[in-house]
Design a protein around this motif. Sequence first.
Motif, mmCIF file in Angstrom:
data_model
loop_
_atom_site.group_PDB
_atom_site.id
_atom_site.type_symbol
_atom_site.label_atom_id
_atom_site.label_comp_id
_atom_site.label_asym_id
_atom_site.label_seq_id
_atom_site.Cartn_x
_atom_site.Cartn_y
_atom_site.Cartn_z
ATOM 1 N N THR C 3 41.040 63.505 -12.603
ATOM 2 C CA THR C 3 40.146 63.966 -13.660
ATOM 3 C C THR C 3 39.716 65.415 -13.430
ATOM 4 N N ALA C 4 40.044 65.943 -12.261
ATOM 5 C CA ALA C 4 39.711 67.350 -11.999
ATOM 6 C C ALA C 4 40.524 68.234 -12.927
ATOM 7 N N ARG C 5 40.033 69.460 -13.093
ATOM 8 C CA ARG C 5 40.727 70.383 -13.988
ATOM 9 C C ARG C 5 42.085 70.758 -13.393
ATOM 10 N N THR C 6 43.124 70.405 -14.098
ATOM 11 C CA THR C 6 44.460 70.766 -13.625
ATOM 12 C C THR C 6 45.208 71.464 -14.745
ATOM 13 N N GLN C 36 46.856 64.705 -22.375
ATOM 14 C CA GLN C 36 46.678 66.052 -21.839
ATOM 15 C C GLN C 36 46.849 67.066 -22.974
ATOM 16 N N GLN C 37 46.351 68.260 -22.753
ATOM 17 C CA GLN C 37 46.646 69.366 -23.663
ATOM 18 C C GLN C 37 48.040 69.885 -23.321
ATOM 19 N N VAL C 38 48.826 70.189 -24.348
ATOM 20 C CA VAL C 38 50.179 70.688 -24.062
ATOM 21 C C VAL C 38 50.561 71.823 -25.008
ATOM 22 N N THR C 39 51.421 72.685 -24.502
ATOM 23 C CA THR C 39 52.095 73.660 -25.369
ATOM 24 C C THR C 39 53.551 73.731 -24.954
ATOM 25 N N TRP C 40 54.393 74.048 -25.905
ATOM 26 C CA TRP C 40 55.833 74.208 -25.645
ATOM 27 C C TRP C 40 56.288 75.424 -26.445
ATOM 28 N N SER C 56 58.906 77.361 -22.259
ATOM 29 C CA SER C 56 57.716 77.334 -21.421
ATOM 30 C C SER C 56 56.873 76.144 -21.829
ATOM 31 N N VAL C 57 56.433 75.374 -20.860
ATOM 32 C CA VAL C 57 55.597 74.206 -21.151
ATOM 33 C C VAL C 57 54.337 74.303 -20.295
ATOM 34 N N ILE C 58 53.226 74.014 -20.917
ATOM 35 C CA ILE C 58 51.987 73.915 -20.143
ATOM 36 C C ILE C 58 51.391 72.531 -20.361
ATOM 37 N N ILE C 59 50.997 71.897 -19.272
ATOM 38 C CA ILE C 59 50.277 70.631 -19.363
ATOM 39 C C ILE C 59 48.947 70.849 -18.670
ATOM 40 N N SER C 60 47.872 70.582 -19.398
ATOM 41 C CA SER C 60 46.558 70.944 -18.873
ATOM 42 C C SER C 60 45.530 69.883 -19.223
ATOM 43 N N SER C 61 44.551 69.742 -18.341
ATOM 44 C CA SER C 61 43.490 68.775 -18.623
ATOM 45 C C SER C 61 42.413 69.386 -19.511
#
Lengths: 252, 353, 184, 73
Positions: C3-6, C36-40, C56-61
């Motif tokens: 649950t920590a910010r990743t 999760q929050q995502v962008t592609w 580019s992919v981002i996976i973020s809490s």
Amino acid sequence: MKPIFTKTKGLTDRPFHYCPGCTHGIIHRLIGELLEEMNLIEKTIGVAPVGCSGFCENYFACDMIGAAHGRAVAVATGAKRARPDRFVFTYQGDGDGASIGLAETISAAARGERITSIFVNNAIYGMTGGQMAPTSLIGQKTSTSPYGRDAETMGFPLDLPKILTQVEGAVYVASVSVDSPQGIKEAKKALRRAFQVQLDGLGYSFVSILSTCPTNWGVNPVEALEWLQTKMKPHFALGELKVPTIEGGDAV
Amino acid sequence: MALLMKGNEAIAEAAIQAGCRLFYGYPITPSTEIPEYMAKKMKAVGGTYLQAESEVAAIYMVYGAGAVGERVMTGTSSPGFSLMQEGLSFLFAAEIPCVIVDVMRGGPGLGGLGPTQADYFQLTKGGGHGDYHAIVLAPSSVQEMVDLTKESFDLADCYRNLVIIAVDGILGQMMEPVEFPPFKGRKLEPKDWAASGAEGRPKNNVISYYLTPELGESENIRWGDKMSMMKEAEQRFVEYEMEDADYAFVAFGTSARITETAIDILREEGIKVGLFRPVTLWPFPEKGLTARLDQIKGWMSIELSAGQMIEDLKLVVNGKAPVGFHGRMGGMTPEPEDVVTAFKEQLLGGVQG
Amino acid sequence: MSTARTITKYKFAGFGGQGVLFIGKVLAQAGMLAKQQVTWIPAYGPEMRGGTANCSVIISSKKIGSPTVGKPNVAIVMNEASYLKFIDTVVPGGTLYVNSSLIPELPGRVDIRIVRVPVNEIAHEMGDEKVANIVMLGVMQAMIPAVPDDILEKVLLQLAGKKPALAEQNMRALKAGKEYAMNL
Amino acid sequence: MNNLVKINSERCKSCGLCIHVCPKDVLTIGEIANSKGYYTVEMKDQTMCIACAFCALICPDLALEVYREEKGK
């Protein structure tokens, strides 16, 4: 007394702004008469060009849209696709249809847009004071061809209806002239067929009309008719150049 | 349920959901997914997709459909947007409601396909002739692209004005989760001005010229009043970490996203910075900026251009505080760390973190 | 998932046809389903042909600010051009997955983990070289799981759409990748 | 015959095309100018008019209407 000839309801009562003897008025009248006779006034969206006829929205009794230089056919395409139930026509000069709007004209023809273009060819740019048009004749003096149009540097006049006969989606192509009562009757016949082609949903219909410009040709209105007959007519293909066919190749 | 969608596709879907049934366009990277999506979906909803012969023709097809009173859209990218400028001027004067998407790419010239925001001047100052403005919306996420696209048709109809959705190649190409919540539109007047066939009413003309200078001036004044009205009512912006900020970035679209991350980095270092993000590029959100003038000690415009929006920013700041700038061009994007460094150099007097 | 910010930033690169955009999409979709929050973001246009296709992919809490990935935590390079282009961009402590079937031993880095996998050979042995990308996804998932296994598998099945044979092949490739990673 | 070419002189621009095409030479340019200064067309010989309407057909300005005398009326 029995009326033989009275003003059509297809036109408003506004007097035309055209120069004395300019045959735009005749062509307007033919279109107005057909809108009335074919019961189209309330179903029509007309598209006005830029040029001498750029104020023609004031004369036709139907709804009108004013386009930009050369873009009337694109505007008409947008309107017709939005309202396929409407009758849509463009009224354009030679500069509009055959020069700045050539791509629009040929592309609309290629797509077989269910619209009708009325192309008024007077071999000159009238509105702006008599400059060379794509349809100006070899040797014709205009303000931008003051020594006469020479093919070497200015190229040849473009016979747009002749080109359009080669485009599949252009279903009806006619080239007529309003230089005499007989010619005017034939022009109306051609316009009627062009309108009917659209109403029947057959494709793009195009009527080129040879017209006069006494002011910029530098002649009086009667001489202008003669100039059209002797100088212009030999240079442009005339008649019904392409008519729709049904299976078996017969004309409908 | 959220869907993972490309920005371009999300715009197209939102337009269909907003009742747009006509799309005229010419494919150009990086906006091509818009016409592709429309080509696929319009048929299913009884609409029309038409591939024009050029962007010039496309914008005038938009004119034709808008003039008969239908909701219509086109989408393009910078060189194509340039070709449409003549048309935009005509559409403004004829007061045709319509929505245009510009997915910006590198220029000048053929440029490159990378993302930029270098159409800002063209978008906001009027790329065509005459005194006119389009409402220009600048979303910064795929969700916002959906929400603003839906609203754009109402804005266009409400003011009988052009509405442009301006994004860069990244937003157009990016996939993010999106939702399509029901949209409650504005109450709109019937389009009794449209040239749709004069059944049972006097004829309508939809035109863009005036015959006399007197009429020309009075029409321009009327349009000017309309623009003042839009300017008053439609300014929009979003703030991020602005409440206690000493310094503020101004950025829109993708550069605003990059800047948000830069702000997070700076905040971790204890530097109080925030983001003022214009959502309307025109009208430029002067009112919101002005409200922060007494608070902010230094401003910085972050753009994917040589610096265009900074001119509007400077007009508002009007010398009350320094205004810095950082930008990348030609399809390059700055890293958040680059923004941090530029900020420190320009506004913190070269103090290195 | 903690649950920590990743926030994890990925770069998937190869040449056109190697399916790097696809595995990026699979990961993004799975990230979204994992709340999760995502962008592609694809590299698009001419870049898609020849040299290096990449995404580019981002996976973020938490909410994703910059969607661009200049400095990935994880990079997958499927051909030599991509190796050369991206090796220096990986953040220290990050991981670089290398398709050793096509990329020779080249100067590496000591501050990142480099995982060499002959994914083409593995895929070839399975009878379908086209799933080399999925094999690599499996390796990645086994080493540092980005999303729960069941979600990744669900997405992989979904994206195969109406082609059961393809879906099955993908699942086998994913498994083969995971198994290879276990033995590293 | 007593056919009639009715001239709306305010619309006439004196271009002369009607005179040019009239097979019976019943029209002429008159002596009265309209509000725009054009000396407008007049019928000079109504008895010769055969109501062929050529004049109205070629008039570019909708200035002419043509009426035929009905028999027995």
